[in-house]
Enzyme design. Structure first.
Site, short mmCIF file in Angstrom:
data_model
loop_
_atom_site.label_atom_id
_atom_site.label_comp_id
_atom_site.label_asym_id
_atom_site.label_seq_id
_atom_site.Cartn_x
_atom_site.Cartn_y
_atom_site.Cartn_z
N LYS B 80 -4.31 -23.22 -2.58
CA LYS B 80 -4.92 -22.04 -3.43
C LYS B 80 -4.74 -22.43 -4.87
CE LYS B 80 -2.17 -18.47 -0.81
NZ LYS B 80 -3.38 -17.86 -0.15
N GLY B 213 -0.15 -9.44 5.08
CA GLY B 213 0.65 -8.38 5.68
C GLY B 213 0.66 -8.53 7.22
#
Lengths: 192, 293
Positions: B80, B213
């Site tokens: 990332k 999630g």
């Protein structure tokens, strides 16, 4: 003609599109029951370690081996080429082990080294083939029964053993249907 | 011979389809993920749940952490970069990572501009909450899209919201007469040519994963049935009681997402999932999905 496409993981939808454009019907194969009545099978690109595990966990490895031994044509691309090979250099990952080849994984480097190039494939005629190599393997060595159909940079990238066909690149990512058509020409009228 | 073309950038994402990309913080975790059947790993210093708990500024991982993970596995390794932090992206490309996630999980480095991803040979994945956002990222050169969801919560509701939103907007665009496409592009602040492309294809022009999630095999299958191409699991695996069993189960659920009998079988005896957070308990300014535009 009904062609199964192994749909455990990877670019199976792209293969289905190419096969349908060639006039074949397709079926996604995730479980052994879905192998019934196929004329041929395609093993797509994806991650060979992921596919190998799911092939074992969902009891597909042995039935596919058996179908191949009875002569069913199988076309493996990239990860599919690895799955077809008897030997994977430096690895004990499970494969179908159907082709007398030894393959090197991620043989051209990491993703930043992935590339497109034109490859000469004599069995497809004079016009070169647009080959897409993505973290691609190549065939390091072949046994006597294996016919080398194309090489790039002196590395074997397309080979055939009877009705088994293996490509290190991704014909499903281009609009050129010649390699899928060539594979379908290996299919007889026999149902498996 | 040409490297780093759009076809090979988009092509790697095609190869990840139907698979699970797992967040890992150590070579040991990376091996567990590969062994469980992950199609790629995301190399991080901390998983999103820990980033959320720690607060402060979250940055690109230490190159040593990323390299150790790259050495440990044969599957693709992603990492990332902060939104807009093109130098972190340059560093990641120099390290040879296979994909860069310009991610809202890290603290944005630029509140106005995302990275010009066309300039890189390494492909990028970016998060989106709706079709306009997805097409803006693709316009900047993203070769893969994922939902933002709400990372580190173990709560799938935001990923569902974002996937339904994107899919609903695609169906809407597909049914518009051609003369209405420009106005639609203007309203969703998306590049016109990409809106036309979506109308033609009936889907995003790049691979579209679910993220943010996902904590259970049923969560993964839910997202697949809603129409995504594959799954990112961040904190959901290594914040659960039994990461090995859960990782394997989520991989199987992503393949057999349409087979409730198999889903029932693989959902058994997985031990406790990661602790979840109700979205309303997170102040709007602390929601990661609000980062980027």
């Amino acid at each position: 003609m009904l062609v199964g496409v192994l749909a455990l993981q990877g670019a199976f939808i792209e293969h289905e599109k190419s096969l349908r454009a060639c006039g074949a019907e397709t079926r996604q194969v995730r479980l052994p029951g879905q192998l019934k009545d196929l004329d041929a099978l395609v093993i797509p690109g994806g991650e060979s370690t992921t596919m190998g595990k799911l092939l074992i966990d969902y009891q597909l490895l042995e039935p596919i081996k058996e179908l191949a031994q009875n002569g069913m044509p199988i076309f493996g691309t990239c990860a599919g080429l690895i799955m077809l090979s008897k030997d994977v250099v430096g690895s004990k990952q499970p494969t179908l082990g159907l082709m007398d080849t030894s393959v090197q994984r991620n043989a051209f480097g990491r993703q930043v080294d992935s590339f497109e190039t034109a490859v000469s494939i004599p069995v497809l005629g004079g016009k070169s083939y647009p080959a897409v190599f993505i973290r691609a393997p190549y065939i390091q060595s072949v046994g006597p029964g294996v016919e080398v159909l194309a090489a790039y940079d002196e590395k074997i990238v397309l080979a055939r053993q009877g009705s088994l066909l293996a490509a290190a690149f991704h014909p499903e990512l281009t609009d050129d249907l010649r390699l899928h058509q060539y594979f379908l020409s290996l299919v007889s009228t026999k149902k498996f | 011979m040409e490297k780093g073309t759009w076809t090979v950038k988009k092509g790697l994402a095609e190869m990840l389809k139907g698979g699970v990309i797992m967040d890992v913080t150590t070579p040991e975790q990376a091996k567990i993920a590969e062994e469980a059947g992950a199609c790629a790993v995301m190399a991080l210093e901390r998983v999103p749940a820990d980033i959320r708990a720690a607060g402060g500024v979250a940055r690109m991982a230490d190159p040593t952490v990323i390299e150790r993970i790259m050495d440990a596995v044969t599957i693709p390794v992603m990492a990332k970069a902060r939104i807009g932090h093109f130098v972190e992206a340059q560093v990641l490309q120099a390290l040879g990572v296979d994909y860069i996630d310009e991610s809202e999980v890290l603290t944005p480095a630029d509140e106005e501009f995302h990275i010009n991803k066309h300039e890189f040979k390494v492909p990028f994945v970016c998060g989106a909450r709706n079709l306009g956002e997805a097409l803006r990222r693709i316009g900047e050169g993203a070769a893969m899209i994922r939902t933002k969801g709400e990372p580190g919560t173990g709560n799938v509701v935001e990923a569902v919201r974002h996937m339904r939103k994107v899919m609903g907007e695609i169906r809407y665009i597909q049914n518009l007469p051609e003369e209405e496409l420009m106005t639609a592009a203007k309203k969703m602040a998306a590049p016109y040519d990409l809106v036309v492309k979506v109308a033609e294809l009936g889907r995003l022009p790049v691979v579209n994963f679910a993220a943010g999630g996902i904590a259970t095999p049923a969560d993964a299958a839910l997202m697949m049935q809603l129409g995504c191409d594959g799954i990112f699991v961040g904190s959901g695996i290594f914040k659960s009681k039994d990461p090995v069993a859960r990782a394997k189960a989520i991989v199987a659920a992503t393949t057999h997402y349409n087979d409730p009998k198999i889903l029932a079988e693989i959902s058994r005896d997985l031990g406790e999932a990661m602790p979840g957070i109700e979205i309303s308990a997170i102040a709007p300014e602390e929601r990661m999905q609000e980062r980027g535009w």
